[in-house]
Design a protein around this motif. Structure first.
Motif, mmCIF file in Angstrom:
data_model
loop_
_atom_site.group_PDB
_atom_site.id
_atom_site.type_symbol
_atom_site.label_atom_id
_atom_site.label_comp_id
_atom_site.label_asym_id
_atom_site.label_seq_id
_atom_site.Cartn_x
_atom_site.Cartn_y
_atom_site.Cartn_z
ATOM 1 N N GLU A 35 -3.734 4.337 0.043
ATOM 2 C CA GLU A 35 -4.267 3.029 0.462
ATOM 3 C C GLU A 35 -4.224 2.918 1.992
ATOM 4 O OE1 GLU A 35 -1.971 3.442 -1.999
ATOM 5 O OE2 GLU A 35 -3.345 3.039 -3.668
ATOM 6 N N PRO A 62 0.826 -1.213 0.000
ATOM 7 C CA PRO A 62 0.000 0.000 0.000
ATOM 8 C C PRO A 62 0.856 1.257 0.000
ATOM 9 C CG PRO A 62 -0.585 -1.475 1.822
ATOM 10 C CD PRO A 62 0.651 -2.024 1.210
ATOM 11 N N GLY A 63 0.343 2.306 -0.635
ATOM 12 C CA GLY A 63 0.953 3.629 -0.552
ATOM 13 C C GLY A 63 0.156 4.477 0.431
ATOM 14 N N SER A 71 -2.178 5.371 -9.058
ATOM 15 C CA SER A 71 -1.831 4.132 -9.780
ATOM 16 C C SER A 71 -3.010 3.166 -9.759
ATOM 17 C CB SER A 71 -0.548 3.495 -9.247
ATOM 18 O OG SER A 71 -0.688 3.150 -7.922
HETATM 19 N N1 URA Z 1 0.878 0.184 -5.246
HETATM 20 C C1 URA Z 1 0.741 -1.114 -4.920
HETATM 21 O O1 URA Z 1 1.559 -1.951 -5.281
HETATM 22 N N2 URA Z 1 -0.336 -1.462 -4.218
HETATM 23 C C2 URA Z 1 -1.270 -0.596 -3.831
HETATM 24 O O2 URA Z 1 -2.234 -1.007 -3.185
HETATM 25 C C3 URA Z 1 -1.095 0.744 -4.187
HETATM 26 C C4 URA Z 1 -0.021 1.123 -4.894
#
Ligand code: URA
Length: 260
Positions: free
Chosen positions: A109, A105-106, A120
């Protein structure tokens, strides 16, 4: 920059604490909590020796998504859990044709507790939509890592190794027809591949479930990479068409990822 923006910037960069008056050993937070501190005579031990054993992560009784979510929520073996705001589990169709596996997650997220909801994620949704897939109907999206690594750093090999049994169980429960593996981190985690993503992109691999059943898995570029290198979208479009051909329905090219 006003005070709020300055604070927000520090938070985005991964700052989670104010500097205290007393010195503090931050390494004790960075290393996964169940990993013993390394001692000199053990420094050469293989990575496998540093990750939890099957007894530490026993998922044998876990056979549905809600039990898996509980198992992850109760798992305290990763220090990144303590710096993250939310766990990001996975979401989508409960009987998906395709499971997408991302990296970690970033910031977006982490704030929402949902996978691929930032820029993204919007691109990923468009890519899926181009071949008639969506998280609402027939696809499911998850990540190798379920908590945001602070400052969006790459996950460490230990964090990946510790998270892998959960991802494997996730796939095992969902039993999709196909995997779409986006980015080098997830490809390496699932297939232990040494080559870089540009060498392996576009390749179909077999992902083997515990009973021996094989799920065809397509490796492609991560949407975050496409945002930085839009010229690569043409290659991803080829990959999506290859997946679409196997899914067996005409591509919806109006909805396609913009190509250059
Ligand atoms: N990049 C990822 O690999 N996963 C995510 O949930 C968000 C960005």
């Amino acid at each position: 920059m006003d005070n709020y923006a300055a604070l927000e910037w520090q938070w985005q960069m991964g700052a989670t604490e104010f500097i205290g008056a007393e010195p503090y050993d931050w390494m004790q937070d960075i290393l996964p909590v169940i990993v013993p501190p390394p001692v000199m005579q053990n420094v050469t031990q293989p990575l496998a020796a540093l990750v939890p054993s099957e007894n530490d992560i026993n998922l044998s009784a876990v056979d549905n998504l809600s039990a898996l979510r509980d198992a992850l929520q109760n798992f305290d073996g990763l220090a990144i859990k303590r710096t993250a705001t939310h766990m990001v589990f996975g979401e989508g169709a409960q009987k998906p044709r395709v499971v997408v596996v991302g990296e970690a997650p970033g910031a977006d997220e982490d704030r929402q507790g949902r996978p691929f909801v930032g820029v993204s994620g919007q691109l990923l949704d468009k890519m899926l939509g181009a071949i008639n897939l969506s998280r609402e109907t027939n696809a499911y999206i998850t990540n190798v890592i379920n908590w945001r690594p602070p400052g969006n750093r790459s996950p460490t090999p230990q964090e990946i190794a510790i998270s892998l049994p959960f991802l494997q169980k996730h796939i095992e429960i969902l039993q999709p027809e196909f995997l779409l593996v986006v980015g080098g981190v997830s490809a390496k985690a699932l297939f232990n591949i040494e080559q870089g993503i540009t060498r392996i992109r576009g390749k179909w691999m077999d992902y083997e479930l515990t009973g021996g059943k094989k799920i065809p898995a397509l490796i492609t570029f991560h949407p975050a990479y496409l945002l930085r290198a839009p010229a690569q979208k043409a290659l991803v479009w080829q990959d999506l068409q290859s997946l679409h051909a196997r899914l067996g329905a005409p591509p919806n090219s109006e909805n396609a990822t913009e190509k250059n």
